[in-house]
Scaffold this active site. Structure first.
Site, PDB file in Angstrom:
ATOM      1  N   HIS A   9       1.666  -0.165   1.355  1.00 56.81           N
ATOM      2  CA  HIS A   9       3.107  -0.446   1.399  1.00 56.81           C
ATOM      3  C   HIS A   9       3.678  -0.663  -0.006  1.00 56.81           C
ATOM      4  CE1 HIS A   9       2.628  -4.736   0.478  1.00 56.81           C
ATOM      5  NE2 HIS A   9       1.575  -4.706   1.275  1.00 56.81           N
ATOM      6  N   GLU A  82      -2.771  -6.118   7.917  1.00 56.21           N
ATOM      7  CA  GLU A  82      -3.534  -6.698   6.813  1.00 56.21           C
ATOM      8  C   GLU A  82      -4.516  -7.742   7.354  1.00 56.21           C
ATOM      9  OE1 GLU A  82      -5.034  -6.402   4.260  1.00 56.21           O
ATOM     10  OE2 GLU A  82      -3.634  -6.622   2.581  1.00 56.21           O
TER      11      GLU A  82
END
Length: 206
Positions: A9, A82
């Site tokens: 990201h 994550e």
């Protein structure tokens, strides 16, 4: 042959403030939005047949900005989130180093020993991510697939694609914001074509 483009990201507010993010939400910064848009232009000539995205705000916005104007619907997968960091999430990295020097040493340099209560282990993260990537490769036998996910997760996958151990995560390269990692599965074997390509960004944009 399946070619998978794995993207970390874009820069988030927690990245900028040097906080542990884990599965806590944070927004993209203005620089992060610029990074994602630039990458979208770089990848616009590639025909992707599917888009898989972690359902976190920072990955969803990154994917949206990369694929803006494309006819590609995102498939959100919890397996791409994550690493879960429990009560460390949202805390400044420097503060954690001061309060928990031994635990942070293990987290960064001895990943095979990291087993903090309330957190995922690196092995758990790698197992869930690798299982999904195998399923993606099985479903899409040819073509290009775009995956937008997170830095620590990508480090675990680096060792998976290289057929390494959890211990080797400590030496795995940590992708830059919007760094692109390209892997291929051919004849049942994973190969890394390139890792953490951030050539679309200037020094000022990093």
């Amino acid at each position: 042959m399946t070619k998978i483009y794995l993207v970390r990201h874009a820069q988030s507010t927690f990245n900028l403030e040097r906080r542990i993010q884990g599965q806590m939400e944070s927004e993209l910064t203005d620089k992060g939005r610029e990074q994602a848009s630039i990458l979208g232009k770089k990848l616009s000539d590639i025909k992707f047949s599917a888009l898989y995205v972690s359902p976190m705000k920072r990955t969803k916005e990154t994917a949206h900005l990369i694929t803006k104007g494309w006819e590609l619907e995102p498939i959100y997968c919890n397996e791409l989130k994550e690493i879960l960091m429990g009560d460390w999430q949202g805390i400044l990295v420097d503060e954690l180093k001061e309060r928990f020097p031994r635990e942070m040493e293990i987290f960064w340099h001895h990943p095979e020993l990291f087993n903090k209560e309330g957190c995922e282990t690196y092995l758990q993260v790698r197992n869930r991510a690798a299982k999904l990537l195998e399923q993606i490769a099985e479903k899409h036998r040819k073509g290009n697939i775009l995956v937008v996910t997170h830095g620590a997760l990508l480090k675990t996958l680096y060792t998976y694609f290289n057929y390494q151990t959890i211990h080797d995560i400590a030496n795995a390269p940590h992708p830059h914001s919007t760094g692109v990692c390209i892997v291929e599965k051919k004849n049942g074997v994973w190969n890394i074509h390139s890792w953490d390509d951030y050539s679309h960004l200037t020094e000022e944009q990093l």
